[in-house]
Design a protein around this motif. Structure first.
Motif, PDB file in Angstrom:
ATOM      1  N   PRO A 148      -0.265   0.284   1.673  1.00 21.29           N
ATOM      2  CA  PRO A 148       1.164   0.453   1.991  1.00 21.29           C
ATOM      3  C   PRO A 148       2.090  -0.508   1.267  1.00 21.29           C
ATOM      4  N   PHE A 149       1.709  -1.786   1.174  1.00 20.30           N
ATOM      5  CA  PHE A 149       2.591  -2.774   0.558  1.00 20.30           C
ATOM      6  C   PHE A 149       2.806  -2.480  -0.918  1.00 20.30           C
ATOM      7  N   GLN A 150       1.731  -2.154  -1.620  1.00 18.94           N
ATOM      8  CA  GLN A 150       1.835  -1.867  -3.052  1.00 18.94           C
ATOM      9  C   GLN A 150       2.640  -0.580  -3.286  1.00 18.94           C
ATOM     10  N   ILE A 151       2.445   0.413  -2.415  1.00 16.11           N
ATOM     11  CA  ILE A 151       3.217   1.657  -2.529  1.00 16.11           C
ATOM     12  C   ILE A 151       4.702   1.364  -2.339  1.00 16.11           C
ATOM     13  N   ALA A 152       5.019   0.565  -1.321  1.00 15.22           N
ATOM     14  CA  ALA A 152       6.416   0.209  -1.048  1.00 15.22           C
ATOM     15  C   ALA A 152       7.046  -0.520  -2.230  1.00 15.22           C
ATOM     16  N   GLN A 153       6.288  -1.402  -2.867  1.00 15.38           N
ATOM     17  CA  GLN A 153       6.810  -2.114  -4.035  1.00 15.38           C
ATOM     18  C   GLN A 153       7.143  -1.156  -5.174  1.00 15.38           C
ATOM     19  N   ILE A 185       7.808  -2.977   5.079  1.00 14.51           N
ATOM     20  CA  ILE A 185       6.342  -2.936   5.008  1.00 14.51           C
ATOM     21  C   ILE A 185       5.781  -4.340   4.853  1.00 14.51           C
ATOM     22  N   ARG A 186       4.812  -4.687   5.690  1.00 11.41           N
ATOM     23  CA  ARG A 186       4.156  -5.984   5.552  1.00 11.41           C
ATOM     24  C   ARG A 186       2.979  -5.874   4.574  1.00 11.41           C
ATOM     25  N   GLN A 187       2.368  -7.001   4.268  1.00 11.97           N
ATOM     26  CA  GLN A 187       1.364  -7.027   3.204  1.00 11.97           C
ATOM     27  C   GLN A 187       0.015  -6.456   3.622  1.00 11.97           C
ATOM     28  N   GLN A 188      -0.367  -6.587   4.880  1.00 14.64           N
ATOM     29  CA  GLN A 188      -1.703  -6.181   5.294  1.00 14.64           C
ATOM     30  C   GLN A 188      -1.659  -5.182   6.451  1.00 14.64           C
TER      31      GLN A 188
END
Length: 201
Positions: A148-153, A185-188
């Motif tokens: 999720p975090f990478q997608i949000a970035q 979105i948080r990182q983990q």
């Protein structure tokens, strides 16, 4: 006969009756340790899966005369082991039993249809986000590298407006479903599926 059985999203209650019956009749159960641990009363032989799928295919071909059941997460043909087995085992030596995928489960939980859905995965590959974001409704089966975090970035870097639905530990008692904007979105997150929705949906 080699039978690949879809185990559903996780909770045994979501396993089909066909799958349960085939597992009970198997001579050999093949699966990851976590899956095999769910059958403490199974009295046949067990074969533990590892990352060496070539070795597994050789073993399956050598044991195709036995009643072997391969346990697969979710649905075997939705980014699962079913594709590899269907490609490499003759049709007369194998059958595939579908299961409820985590993607199907999540869409049902949030009451959203799967019509016109683009389905993809980040497992072991770098997704083509420019292509993915051309779709209004995307489901991505994630891994530890791209979640999720990478997608949000990736969404924020392109200045796009999207909503993310994150389903963690789907069907388990600690299930959580989040509806968030990219900057929330948080990182983990625990084991999850991500739905990416354009505002037009």
């Amino acid at each position: 006969m080699i039978t690949v059985v879809g185990m559903g999203p996780g909770d045994p209650l979501y396993r089909t009756q066909v799958a349960t019956d085939l597992i009970a009749k198997a001579d050999v159960l093949v699966g990851w340790p976590r899956m095999l641990s769910g059958f403490p009363d199974f009295h046949g032989e067990t074969h533990v899966l590892d990352a060496n799928l070539d070795k597994l295919m050789s073993w399956l071909k050598a044991n195709a005369h036995r009643n072997v059941v391969v346990l697969a997460s979710g649905d075997p043909l939705i980014f699962g082991i079913g594709k590899r087995l269907a490609e490499q085992l003759p049709v007369e030596q194998r059958q595939i039993i579908s299961g409820i995928s985590a993607v199907q489960y999540l869409f049902a939980r949030i009451g959203l249809d799967m019509n016109d859905l683009y389905l993809t995965s980040s497992h072991g590959k770098q997704p083509d986000f420019d292509f993915i974001f051309q779709h209004d409704k995307v489901a991505m089966v994630t891994d530890r590298e791209i979640g999720p975090f990478q997608i949000a970035q990736e969404i924020q870097q392109r200045g796009l407006t999207r909503t993310l639905v994150i389903g963690e530990n789907l069907s388990y008692p600690n299930e959580q479903i989040h509806l968030l904007k990219p900057d929330q979105i948080r990182q983990q997150y625990d084991m999850n599926v991500v739905v990416i929705l354009n505002e037009r949906c």
